[in-house]
Write a protein that holds these residues in place. Structure first.
Motif, PDB file in Angstrom:
ATOM      1  N   ALA A 188      14.508  -2.672   2.623  1.00  0.00           N
ATOM      2  CA  ALA A 188      14.295  -1.421   1.868  1.00  0.00           C
ATOM      3  C   ALA A 188      15.521  -1.111   1.008  1.00  0.00           C
ATOM      4  N   SER A 189      16.715  -1.416   1.533  1.00  0.00           N
ATOM      5  CA  SER A 189      17.935  -1.084   0.786  1.00  0.00           C
ATOM      6  C   SER A 189      18.091  -1.945  -0.473  1.00  0.00           C
ATOM      7  N   ILE A 190      17.404  -3.077  -0.526  1.00  0.00           N
ATOM      8  CA  ILE A 190      17.494  -3.914  -1.730  1.00  0.00           C
ATOM      9  C   ILE A 190      16.208  -3.831  -2.571  1.00  0.00           C
ATOM     10  N   GLY A 191      15.398  -2.822  -2.289  1.00  0.00           N
ATOM     11  CA  GLY A 191      14.285  -2.523  -3.203  1.00  0.00           C
ATOM     12  C   GLY A 191      12.884  -2.803  -2.684  1.00  0.00           C
ATOM     13  N   VAL A 192      12.761  -3.381  -1.481  1.00  0.00           N
ATOM     14  CA  VAL A 192      11.407  -3.621  -0.948  1.00  0.00           C
ATOM     15  C   VAL A 192      10.806  -2.273  -0.533  1.00  0.00           C
ATOM     16  N   VAL A 193       9.561  -2.045  -0.924  1.00  0.00           N
ATOM     17  CA  VAL A 193       8.912  -0.786  -0.541  1.00  0.00           C
ATOM     18  C   VAL A 193       8.120  -1.046   0.736  1.00  0.00           C
ATOM     19  N   ILE A 194       8.422  -0.259   1.747  1.00  0.00           N
ATOM     20  CA  ILE A 194       7.760  -0.492   3.037  1.00  0.00           C
ATOM     21  C   ILE A 194       6.726   0.592   3.277  1.00  0.00           C
ATOM     22  N   HIS A 195       5.487   0.153   3.448  1.00  0.00           N
ATOM     23  CA  HIS A 195       4.402   1.096   3.736  1.00  0.00           C
ATOM     24  C   HIS A 195       3.994   0.893   5.187  1.00  0.00           C
ATOM     25  N   GLU A 196       4.523   1.753   6.069  1.00  0.00           N
ATOM     26  CA  GLU A 196       4.073   1.695   7.461  1.00  0.00           C
ATOM     27  C   GLU A 196       2.751   2.450   7.565  1.00  0.00           C
ATOM     28  N   HIS A 197       2.083   2.310   8.719  1.00  0.00           N
ATOM     29  CA  HIS A 197       0.786   2.959   8.959  1.00  0.00           C
ATOM     30  C   HIS A 197      -0.260   2.512   7.928  1.00  0.00           C
ATOM     31  N   GLN A 198      -0.193   1.276   7.505  1.00  0.00           N
ATOM     32  CA  GLN A 198      -1.178   0.711   6.580  1.00  0.00           C
ATOM     33  C   GLN A 198      -1.668  -0.622   7.145  1.00  0.00           C
ATOM     34  N   THR A 199      -2.948  -0.659   7.523  1.00  0.00           N
ATOM     35  CA  THR A 199      -3.548  -1.846   8.138  1.00  0.00           C
ATOM     36  C   THR A 199      -4.485  -2.478   7.115  1.00  0.00           C
ATOM     37  N   VAL A 200      -4.154  -3.640   6.669  1.00  0.00           N
ATOM     38  CA  VAL A 200      -5.000  -4.267   5.644  1.00  0.00           C
ATOM     39  C   VAL A 200      -6.351  -4.628   6.252  1.00  0.00           C
ATOM     40  N   SER A 201      -7.415  -4.167   5.589  1.00  0.00           N
ATOM     41  CA  SER A 201      -8.762  -4.465   6.093  1.00  0.00           C
ATOM     42  C   SER A 201      -9.408  -5.570   5.270  1.00  0.00           C
ATOM     43  N   SER A 202      -9.028  -5.665   3.986  1.00  0.00           N
ATOM     44  CA  SER A 202      -9.582  -6.775   3.205  1.00  0.00           C
ATOM     45  C   SER A 202      -8.685  -7.102   2.028  1.00  0.00           C
ATOM     46  N   ILE A 203      -8.850  -8.328   1.607  1.00  0.00           N
ATOM     47  CA  ILE A 203      -8.082  -8.823   0.470  1.00  0.00           C
ATOM     48  C   ILE A 203      -9.008  -8.774  -0.735  1.00  0.00           C
ATOM     49  N   LEU A 204      -8.515  -8.203  -1.809  1.00  0.00           N
ATOM     50  CA  LEU A 204      -9.367  -8.028  -2.985  1.00  0.00           C
ATOM     51  C   LEU A 204      -9.338  -9.304  -3.829  1.00  0.00           C
ATOM     52  N   ILE A 205     -10.520  -9.869  -4.004  1.00  0.00           N
ATOM     53  CA  ILE A 205     -10.604 -11.114  -4.778  1.00  0.00           C
ATOM     54  C   ILE A 205     -11.663 -10.922  -5.857  1.00  0.00           C
ATOM     55  N   ASP A 206     -11.261 -11.206  -7.086  1.00  0.00           N
ATOM     56  CA  ASP A 206     -12.194 -11.048  -8.203  1.00  0.00           C
ATOM     57  C   ASP A 206     -12.229 -12.361  -8.973  1.00  0.00           C
ATOM     58  N   ASP A 207     -13.374 -12.989  -8.972  1.00  0.00           N
ATOM     59  CA  ASP A 207     -13.549 -14.235  -9.718  1.00  0.00           C
ATOM     60  C   ASP A 207     -12.491 -15.284  -9.342  1.00  0.00           C
ATOM     61  N   GLY A 208     -12.284 -15.443  -8.014  1.00  0.00           N
ATOM     62  CA  GLY A 208     -11.347 -16.473  -7.530  1.00  0.00           C
ATOM     63  C   GLY A 208      -9.886 -16.095  -7.653  1.00  0.00           C
ATOM     64  N   GLN A 209      -9.601 -14.848  -8.046  1.00  0.00           N
ATOM     65  CA  GLN A 209      -8.217 -14.404  -8.217  1.00  0.00           C
ATOM     66  C   GLN A 209      -7.960 -13.211  -7.281  1.00  0.00           C
ATOM     67  N   CYS A 210      -6.952 -13.344  -6.460  1.00  0.00           N
ATOM     68  CA  CYS A 210      -6.585 -12.241  -5.563  1.00  0.00           C
ATOM     69  C   CYS A 210      -5.761 -11.228  -6.358  1.00  0.00           C
ATOM     70  N   ASN A 211      -6.116  -9.961  -6.252  1.00  0.00           N
ATOM     71  CA  ASN A 211      -5.362  -8.977  -7.040  1.00  0.00           C
ATOM     72  C   ASN A 211      -4.982  -7.732  -6.250  1.00  0.00           C
ATOM     73  N   GLY A 212      -5.027  -7.819  -4.933  1.00  0.00           N
ATOM     74  CA  GLY A 212      -4.585  -6.674  -4.144  1.00  0.00           C
ATOM     75  C   GLY A 212      -5.199  -6.659  -2.761  1.00  0.00           C
ATOM     76  N   VAL A 213      -4.973  -5.546  -2.077  1.00  0.00           N
ATOM     77  CA  VAL A 213      -5.547  -5.390  -0.733  1.00  0.00           C
ATOM     78  C   VAL A 213      -6.034  -3.953  -0.571  1.00  0.00           C
ATOM     79  N   GLU A 214      -6.924  -3.801   0.394  1.00  0.00           N
ATOM     80  CA  GLU A 214      -7.430  -2.478   0.746  1.00  0.00           C
ATOM     81  C   GLU A 214      -7.058  -2.241   2.202  1.00  0.00           C
ATOM     82  N   THR A 215      -6.732  -0.987   2.545  1.00  0.00           N
ATOM     83  CA  THR A 215      -6.352  -0.740   3.946  1.00  0.00           C
ATOM     84  C   THR A 215      -7.372   0.140   4.662  1.00  0.00           C
ATOM     85  N   LYS A 216      -7.338   0.042   5.984  1.00  0.00           N
ATOM     86  CA  LYS A 216      -8.245   0.855   6.821  1.00  0.00           C
ATOM     87  C   LYS A 216      -7.960   2.330   6.613  1.00  0.00           C
ATOM     88  N   GLU A 217      -6.733   2.648   6.243  1.00  0.00           N
ATOM     89  CA  GLU A 217      -6.335   4.047   6.046  1.00  0.00           C
ATOM     90  C   GLU A 217      -6.793   4.569   4.685  1.00  0.00           C
TER      91      GLU A 217
END
Ligand SMILES: Cc1cc2nc3c(=O)[nH]c(=O)nc-3n(C[C@H](O)[C@H](O)[C@H](O)COP(=O)(O)OP(=O)(O)OC[C@H]3O[C@@H](n4cnc5c(N)ncnc54)[C@H](O)[C@@H]3O)c2cc1C
Length: 397
Positions: free
Chosen positions: A168-197
């Motif tokens: 975090a001190s070198i710029g990584v953003v930490i999102h606690e309390h976030q459980t990834v439920s699915s990986i977003l894939i559009d036309d064979g390209q991953c472009n993000g994730v969705e969380t249960k929260e």
């Protein structure tokens, strides 16, 4: 559903694999986020325990030996960066039931040969040497041993906690309390994730470093990666000094034939931790109560009786069933998904990955940047068949 700021890379999982990868990527100026359920360290994560062995002893496997050697250098750097000793170089003792020269002790013999070739002469110990240096060992059952001062253990949960803060001190953003439920894939390209929260995180690349949950998120690796449960035990010795370095160190007790290994007195918890690096039980990462069975405790007591008689009746203050993210061949799994652009998997610790954390981060970052890392080849996406043999030589399988 709320959408969060755009990152270059989202890392799913803040265990040692995810945190180390994040640090390496942030150092290379990527905009990185880590997502993790609850807090980092997570109480159920494999990385979250009081200690993990850091050893260069890998039998005849020179590549793991060399990776561990480089990792140890980096653990020293991390001690320095974190301003706290999370890696303790207390040495590594291999106890043997038979002569180290015998075929039966080939793991130890090959490890010693590799160490010697790399300039790390081990101290060979017979009955008298063991009695003098490590008086709690039952030399009737372990008449030989070999001690290497270069090795020890990392305070694993604490290390992950501090590394996440450093990230975090070198710029990584930490999102606690976030459980990834699915990986977003559009036309064979991953472009993000969705969380249960209920949040969406957009990015150019996703790294799944979710330990035993990785196959749930990336089902294509399910045939090759399973979770197995392994019990660890914390004991309170009546004479703690006798289990404190230099009178005691990280040890293996004929590990490739028995699985047993353990740690000296923990500096914060005041316990001796013992574990068994063996086959384990197949366990679902989310559908198991992870209770240590009575027969496993009986097995532990009989090991203590034969190896460290002073611990035979020591109070068992805690047990934990920890899950290996086990690949069929025992090698890590760090590569791009073969069909989905922008999706990377970083997993498969197989019960020996913690010590390699610093190098795993480098391999992952090189994968993101499409660079070849010297150790990457064996961790590539692969199609393993049912007859695949587990290759990590310390493991009792
Ligand atoms: C009993 C035991 C003993 C071991 N002993 C040693 C040892 O002595 N030496 C050694 O080098 N290695 C050892 N290992 C292996 C080592 O612990 C692992 O290889 C290493 O910790 C794996 O780290 P990881 O980051 O891949 O997984 P983890 O530490 O499990 O981290 C995965 C993270 O992902 C998060 N996550 C899960 N699902 C999601 C989701 N859907 N969304 C977001 N985040 C998610 C989890 O909460 C967790 O924080 C041992 C393992 C066990 C179980």
């Amino acid at each position: 559903m709320s959408t969060s700021g755009k990152y270059d890379i989202v890392i799913v999982g803040g265990g040692i694999f995810g945190v180390s990868s994040a640090i390496e990527l942030a150092r290379r100026n990527h905009k990185v986020a880590i997502l993790n359920p609850d807090t980092i360290p997570h109480h159920l994560a494999s990385s979250t325990d009081i200690s993990k062995a850091v050893r260069m002893e890998y039998g005849s496997d020179r590549e793991y030996h060399r990776m561990a050697e480089l990792s140890i250098e980096k653990w020293h750097d991390w001690n320095h960066i974190l301003g706290e000793e999370v890696y303790h170089e207390v040495g590594f003792l291999m106890l043997c039931k038979e002569s180290i020269e015998s075929e039966y002790q080939s793991f130890e013999k090959c490890s010693i040969e590799n160490l010697a070739q790399a300039g790390y002469p081990s101290e060979r110990l017979g009955v008298l040497g063991l009695k003098e240096k490590f008086p709690v060992v039952n030399v009737d059952n372990y008449p030989e041993g070999s001690f290497n001062p270069k090795g020890g253990y990392a305070e694993s949960g604490r290390a992950v906690e501090l590394l996440a803060k450093y990230a975090a001190s070198i710029g990584v953003v930490i999102h606690e309390h976030q459980t990834v439920s699915s990986i977003l894939i559009d036309d064979g390209q991953c472009n993000g994730v969705e969380t249960k929260e209920g949040r969406l995180f957009h990015c150019q690349q996703v790294i799944v470093a979710a330990g035993t949950n990785t196959p749930l998120l990336v089902p294509e690796i399910q045939p090759f990666v399973k979770s197995t449960g392994h019990s660890v035990f914390w004991l309170k010795p009546s004479e703690p000094k006798r289990f404190t370095p230099p009178r005691f160190s990280v040890f293996t007790a004929d590990i490739s034939n028995t699985g047993w290994y353990g740690f000296p007195l923990h500096p914060r918890q005041g316990v001796v931790k013992i574990g068994k690096h063996s086959k384990g039980d197949a366990i679902h990462p989310e559908q198991d109560d992870r209770i240590v069975r009575a027969d496993e405790i009986e097995d532990l007591r009989s090991f203590l009786e034969s190896t460290f008689p002073e611990l035979r009746n020591a109070p068992l203050v805690c047990t934990r069933k920890c899950l290996y993210t086990d690949t069929m061949d025992g090698h890590f799994w760090i590569d791009r998904h073969p069909e989905v652009q922008g999706l990377i998997v970083c997993t498969g610790g197989s019960g020996h990955g913690f010590k390699m954390g610093p190098i795993i981060g480098e391999i992952t970052a090189d994968t993101v940047e499409d660079k070849e890392h010297e150790f990457a080849a064996r961790y590539k996406w692969r199609h393993l068949t049912a007859d695949t043999i587990q290759m990590e030589e310390a493991r009792n399988v």
